[in-house]
Scaffold this motif. Structure first.
Motif, short mmCIF file in Angstrom:
data_model
loop_
_atom_site.label_atom_id
_atom_site.label_comp_id
_atom_site.label_asym_id
_atom_site.label_seq_id
_atom_site.Cartn_x
_atom_site.Cartn_y
_atom_site.Cartn_z
N GLU A 65 14.58 7.72 -1.54
CA GLU A 65 13.13 7.53 -1.63
C GLU A 65 12.70 6.32 -0.80
OE1 GLU A 65 9.67 7.51 -5.04
OE2 GLU A 65 11.53 6.43 -5.45
N LEU A 66 13.44 5.23 -0.89
CA LEU A 66 13.09 4.04 -0.12
C LEU A 66 13.14 4.29 1.38
CD1 LEU A 66 14.83 1.12 -2.06
CD2 LEU A 66 12.40 1.70 -1.99
N LEU A 67 14.15 5.05 1.81
CA LEU A 67 14.24 5.37 3.24
C LEU A 67 13.05 6.21 3.69
CD1 LEU A 67 18.07 6.12 3.58
CD2 LEU A 67 16.81 4.17 4.54
N MET A 110 0.82 -1.20 0.00
CA MET A 110 0.00 0.00 0.00
C MET A 110 0.86 1.25 0.00
SD MET A 110 -3.10 -1.09 -0.17
CE MET A 110 -2.40 -2.41 -1.19
N VAL A 111 2.00 1.22 0.70
CA VAL A 111 2.91 2.35 0.70
C VAL A 111 3.44 2.61 -0.71
CG1 VAL A 111 5.13 3.22 1.52
CG2 VAL A 111 3.59 2.09 3.11
N LEU A 112 3.94 1.57 -1.36
CA LEU A 112 4.53 1.73 -2.69
C LEU A 112 3.48 2.10 -3.72
CD1 LEU A 112 6.96 -1.34 -2.69
CD2 LEU A 112 7.43 1.01 -2.00
N SER A 113 2.31 1.48 -3.64
CA SER A 113 1.26 1.77 -4.61
C SER A 113 0.72 3.18 -4.44
CB SER A 113 0.12 0.76 -4.46
OG SER A 113 0.57 -0.55 -4.69
N TYR A 168 7.88 6.37 6.51
CA TYR A 168 6.44 6.59 6.50
C TYR A 168 5.70 5.31 6.88
CZ TYR A 168 1.68 7.18 5.00
OH TYR A 168 0.30 7.21 5.00
N GLY A 169 6.14 4.17 6.31
CA GLY A 169 5.49 2.91 6.62
C GLY A 169 5.57 2.58 8.10
N PHE A 170 6.70 2.91 8.72
CA PHE A 170 6.87 2.65 10.16
C PHE A 170 5.88 3.49 10.97
CE2 PHE A 170 8.84 3.18 14.32
CZ PHE A 170 9.25 1.88 14.62
N THR A 216 9.88 -2.95 2.52
CA THR A 216 10.07 -1.76 1.68
C THR A 216 11.53 -1.62 1.26
OG1 THR A 216 8.22 -0.61 2.76
CG2 THR A 216 9.83 0.75 1.58
N LEU A 217 12.45 -1.80 2.19
CA LEU A 217 13.86 -1.68 1.86
C LEU A 217 14.37 -2.85 1.04
CD1 LEU A 217 15.26 -0.34 5.27
CD2 LEU A 217 14.73 0.97 3.20
#
Length: 267
Positions: A166-168, A104-107, A173-175, A238-239
């Motif tokens: 960007e990944l960080l 959901m974060v990436l999308s 954000y996901g955390f 994510t990472l």
């Protein structure tokens, strides 16, 4: 060619604002109710669900109308929702491990806040049907997951920020968002629980500040470890696989011509 998330036009923004206001009211009204109000989210959940579905459709229709997109956009939402729904049972019931959150974060990052909100809500609805998790909590889960995905679409640097930075940012954000999701959902269930102890129970009719203090103690005592498991898994996934998946999603969006201008002519 850099991809930018689908922008939220004026009509989509109005639809998102309406659904957000309804959601905030649905989650928060018990805090403002008196002790004789007969609190029961199980009673207001069907009404919330009935209001949520047409608003989700309105967000999609308004976004398509604002941006001139076609059915391929809706098809991509369907595919991602199906994948997310399939991911959820893989960790359900195990220390809060829910792999759908990283998707959901990436999308949301790739599709933008409007489509991200719809994707999060539809994914939660589909996963509830898949796992048998249909109940009065479901529309609240749909709203909370919609907000979670919407937030990813609002993160900065959509056009230029790439690679490790960007990944960080997405992992961070996901955390935080994983804890926020758990906290919001705790509020939905907490107001229904009585007799847990003077320091953590909801007291209808008490001052909002006093109830919020008990709510914070309740979250720390009951769900902190569960939310931590969800947050850590979201960061790790994510990472670990975020880079290739972001590139794949952006490539799919470009091929679907989400941002291609539409012209109408006589022949």
């Amino acid at each position: 060619m850099n991809h930018r998330p689908v922008r939220v036009g004026p009509r989509a923004a109005v639809a998102l604002l309406l659904v957000t206001l309804i959601g905030v009211a649905a989650f928060g009204w018990p805090l403002l109710a008196d002790g004789q109000s007969g609190l029961a989210h199980s009673r207001d959940a069907p009404w919330l669900f009935a209001g949520l579905l047409p608003l989700l459709v309105a967000v999609v229709v308004a976004t398509i109308a604002d941006q001139g997109m076609d059915a391929k956009a809706v098809a991509m939402l369907g595919v991602l929702a199906a994948v997310g729904a399939a991911l959820r049972p893989l960790g359900a019931g195990t220390a809060g491990l829910e792999p759908m959150f990283f998707l959901m974060v990436l999308s949301g990052r790739v599709l933008g806040p409007g489509f991200g909100f719809v994707l999060g809500s539809v994914t939660m609805f589909a996963s509830a049907l898949l796992t048998g998790g249909v109940g009065p909590w479901m529309p609240f889960q749909m709203l909370a997951m919609g907000w979670f995905s919407l937030g990813a679409g609002l993160l900065p640097g959509a056009q230029r920020l790439r690679g490790r930075a960007e990944l960080l940012m997405l992992a961070a954000y996901g955390f935080v968002g994983s804890f926020a999701y758990g906290t919001v959902m705790n509020l939905q269930g907490w107001v229904l629980l009585q007799g847990m102890g003077q320091g953590i129970s909801f007291h209808p009719g008490d001052a909002v500040a006093a109830n919020l203090a008990r709510f914070a103690a309740y979250c720390a005592a009951t769900s902190l470890g569960w939310d931590l498991g969800r947050a850590v898994l979201t960061v790790v996934l994510t990472l670990a696989v975020g880079g290739p998946l972001l590139r794949a999603l952006r490539r799919a969006v470009r091929k679907a011509a989400f941002e291609a201008p539409v012209f109408f002519g006589s022949g």
